[in-house]
Design an enzyme around this catalytic site. Structure first.
Site, PDB file in Angstrom:
ATOM      1  CB  CYS A  43      -0.936  -0.141   1.086  1.00 39.56           C
ATOM      2  SG  CYS A  43      -0.285  -0.056   2.916  1.00 39.56           S
ATOM      3  NE  ARG A  92      -3.838   2.451   2.622  1.00 46.28           N
ATOM      4  CZ  ARG A  92      -3.718   3.566   1.555  1.00 46.28           C
ATOM      5  NH1 ARG A  92      -4.893   3.826   0.942  1.00 46.28           N
ATOM      6  NH2 ARG A  92      -2.634   3.913   1.308  1.00 46.28           N
TER       7      ARG A  92
END
Length: 279
Positions: A237, A242
């Site tokens: 990410c 994430r």
């Protein structure tokens, strides 16, 4: 093979185990403001940056540092850590990945995180526990197979049976923005994505209440971009948090063996000299 029942606990389960000394409940976020305003009873707080990283370097705690964190958090040799956080467990899954990477396996994640707990109108308190220091016991060897470095990523591009999953937003993937709109835009030198990466935004794996979608839905979601149990997967990410959520879905819930988190992510890759970039 799904491992959902081994790695997740429900909000109902957490509510029923409040005060159980066999578990250490930890709220993990990028700051502790939400925790200070109200948290699940008996939960302590870990600050994603201050508690999990080895300043001043851009790296996380080593095994010695993690053992010290667990010790001062009151985690004994038989204590299971239960993690939760805001934003669909965004930073809680990063803490989960870090614990497993560093060889600590007595860890579970509360499905849905703060969002689901609050939607169910469950109790929040402001009292901060002060657990007595404990000895968490020895850690297993570091699991290098859970982490990808820049050279691993470069070797992965175009590799046979290899897939790359960019879990950022479509605007980040396309190069329109460098980071989510509410965050500073200057972390990487160039916008774009790693060649050949498929864009599956991390939040696609979650329901409206923050909990994970069913195994069937998740298998279909990632299978649609070529991620299957037999592929070699690297997720990334912007800063690796994430992508930890996606690593958790693929490795811990669905049981895919070959899944790595590139925690250097776009802030590192997008600043490297001479590497291929697509927009």
């Amino acid at each position: 093979m799904s491992r959902r029942d081994e790695v997740l606990v429900s909000t109902e389960w957490v509510a029923a185990h409040t005060g159980d000394a066999a578990y250490r409940l930890v709220e993990v976020d990028e700051d502790t403001a939400a925790y200070a305003g109200g948290h699940i009873p008996d939960a302590i707080a870990w600050h994603w940056k201050d508690d999990l990283h080895a300043a001043p370097r851009r790296d996380f705690l080593d095994q010695e540092g993690l053992s010290a964190l667990l010790a001062r958090s009151g985690v004994g040799p038989d204590t299971t850590v239960v993690l939760y956080g805001g934003n669909n467990n965004w930073f809680a899954t990063y803490a989960y990945w870090l614990l497993r990477y560093q060889g600590f396996d007595r860890v579970r994640l509360m499905d849905g995180g703060r969002k689901k707990w609050e939607l169910e109108d469950r109790e929040l308190v402001t009292e901060v526990p002060a657990p007595a220091a404990a000895d968490p016991g020895p850690l297993a060897p570091v699991r290098e197979e859970y982490r990808a470095f820049r050279d691993d990523v470069l070797a992965h591009i175009g590799g046979e049976g290899a897939t790359m999953v960019d879990v950022r937003s479509p605007a980040e993937f396309s190069g329109e923005v460098m980071a989510p709109p509410h965050l500073p835009q200057e972390q990487a030198q160039v916008p774009g994505h790693i060649p050949g990466a498929a864009n599956v935004p991390w939040a696609s794996a979650a329901r409206e209440d923050g909990s994970f979608k069913s195994d069937e839905e998740l298998t279909s979601l990632y299978g649609g971009v070529g991620v299957t149990p037999d592929t070699d997967v690297i997720a990334y990410c912007r800063i690796g948090e994430r992508s930890s959520h996606t690593w958790f879905v693929l490795h811990e819930i669905l049981g895919y063996d070959r899944v790595r988190n590139y925690d250097g992510s776009w802030t590192e890759y997008g600043s490297l000299v001479g590497v291929p970039v697509e927009k």
